[in-house]
Design an enzyme around this catalytic site. Structure first.
Site, PDB file in Angstrom:
ATOM      1  N   LYS A  84       0.781  -1.202   0.046  1.00  0.00           N
ATOM      2  CA  LYS A  84      -0.118   0.029   0.099  1.00  0.00           C
ATOM      3  C   LYS A  84       0.885   1.264   0.083  1.00  0.00           C
ATOM      4  O   LYS A  84       1.789   1.332   0.937  1.00  0.00           O
ATOM      5  CB  LYS A  84      -0.989  -0.102   1.366  1.00  0.00           C
ATOM      6  CG  LYS A  84      -2.166   0.684   1.090  1.00  0.00           C
ATOM      7  CD  LYS A  84      -2.988   0.277   2.096  1.00  0.00           C
ATOM      8  CE  LYS A  84      -4.573   1.011   2.215  1.00  0.00           C
ATOM      9  NZ  LYS A  84      -5.107   1.023   3.729  1.00  0.00           N
TER      10      LYS A  84
HETATM   11  C1  E4P Z   1      -8.517   2.060   3.577  1.00  0.00           C
HETATM   12  O1  E4P Z   1      -7.635   1.230   3.108  1.00  0.00           O
HETATM   13  C2  E4P Z   1      -8.251   2.631   4.774  1.00  0.00           C
HETATM   14  O2  E4P Z   1      -7.473   1.467   5.741  1.00  0.00           O
HETATM   15  C3  E4P Z   1      -9.492   3.114   5.453  1.00  0.00           C
HETATM   16  O3  E4P Z   1     -10.554   2.849   4.494  1.00  0.00           O
HETATM   17  C4  E4P Z   1      -9.349   4.586   5.958  1.00  0.00           C
HETATM   18  O4  E4P Z   1     -10.677   4.545   6.678  1.00  0.00           O
HETATM   19  P1  E4P Z   1     -10.973   6.075   7.718  1.00  0.00           P
HETATM   20  O5  E4P Z   1     -11.371   6.925   7.147  1.00  0.00           O
HETATM   21  O6  E4P Z   1     -12.150   5.079   8.252  1.00  0.00           O
HETATM   22  O7  E4P Z   1      -9.903   5.634   8.493  1.00  0.00           O
END
Ligand code: E4P
Length: 219
Positions: A84
């Site tokens: 990522k």
């Molecule tokens: C995506 O891969 C992220 O981990 C996640 O969806 C972020 O979400 P949040 O806005 O609830 O932190």
């Protein structure tokens, strides 16, 4: 549409894996910090529970060389690890290199179709478009998702659109309407998808009527 679980909690992941619902997992540094276990240990354990892509994020975001080192470390942990990468100029250099090496990437913290286009051109495997963080600001986070799905189809990119930052089942409904490839869903929201008061009362009524009738499977 594929379901990923957005979690680094091993109990949650085990439960949804047992339901047969999980096509992959996304983690991020905040989710990992909340669990407080080792980074490598957690990712390797998740990979042993789920047959599908497991996203592990690099922590550096402003130095391509360092990001590439971190990317090679996490991708060496298991064949299903997807690296990522936070969106940005340095990150996109790294995505280009990893893509040439055949390493899968998930470009994260995307909010606009123009950002997603840059990531797709760099060769991203997954485009993580954050919805809830826009909705939190009284915006409509699904607009960028719909634009990104259209963009991927129009220009025939191989990248898959991954709806992230999901707060409620309504976003899943809208993701289906938008034709998104994947939704990464928090544990709580995944369970909410089962819940409908008419389903509960409908099943209760069928059971009550059956019991009153005296019918059985033998007659
Ligand atoms: C995506 O891969 C992220 O981990 C996640 O969806 C972020 O979400 P949040 O806005 O609830 O932190």
């Amino acid at each position: 549409m594929k379901f990923f679980i957005d979690s680094a909690n091993l109990d949650e992941i085990r439960q949804v894996a047992e339901m047969g619902l999980v096509d992959g997992v996304t983690t991020n540094p905040s989710l990992l910090a909340k669990e407080g276990k080792g980074f490598k240990q957690t990712i390797v354990e998740i990979c042993s529970m789920v047959e599908g892509p497991v996203s592990a994020e690099v922590v550096t975001s402003d130095n391509a060389e360092q990001m590439l080192k971190e990317a090679h470390i996490v991708s060496s942990w298991h064949k299903n690890v997807v690296v990522k990468i936070p969106f940005g100029p340095e990150g996109m250099k790294v995505v280009r290199k990893l893509s040439a090496e055949g390493v899968k990437t998930n470009v994260t913290v995307l909010f606009t179709v123009s950002q997603a286009l840059i990531a797709a051109k760099a060769g991203a495997t997954f485009l993580s478009n954050f919805v809830g963080r826009i909705d939190d600001l009284s915006g409509d986070g699904m607009v960028a998702v719909q634009d990104t799905v259209n963009m991927v189809h129009e220009y025939e990119f191989k990248s898959e659109v991954l709806v992230a930052s999901i707060r409620s089942p309504q976003t899943i409904v809208e993701s289906v309407r938008a034709g998104a490839h994947i939704a990464t869903i928090p544990f709580k929201v995944l369970n909410q998808l089962y819940t409908h008061p008419l389903t509960t009362s409908g099943i209760a009524q069928f059971t009550a009527d059956w019991q009153k009738s005296g019918l059985s499977f033998d007659s």
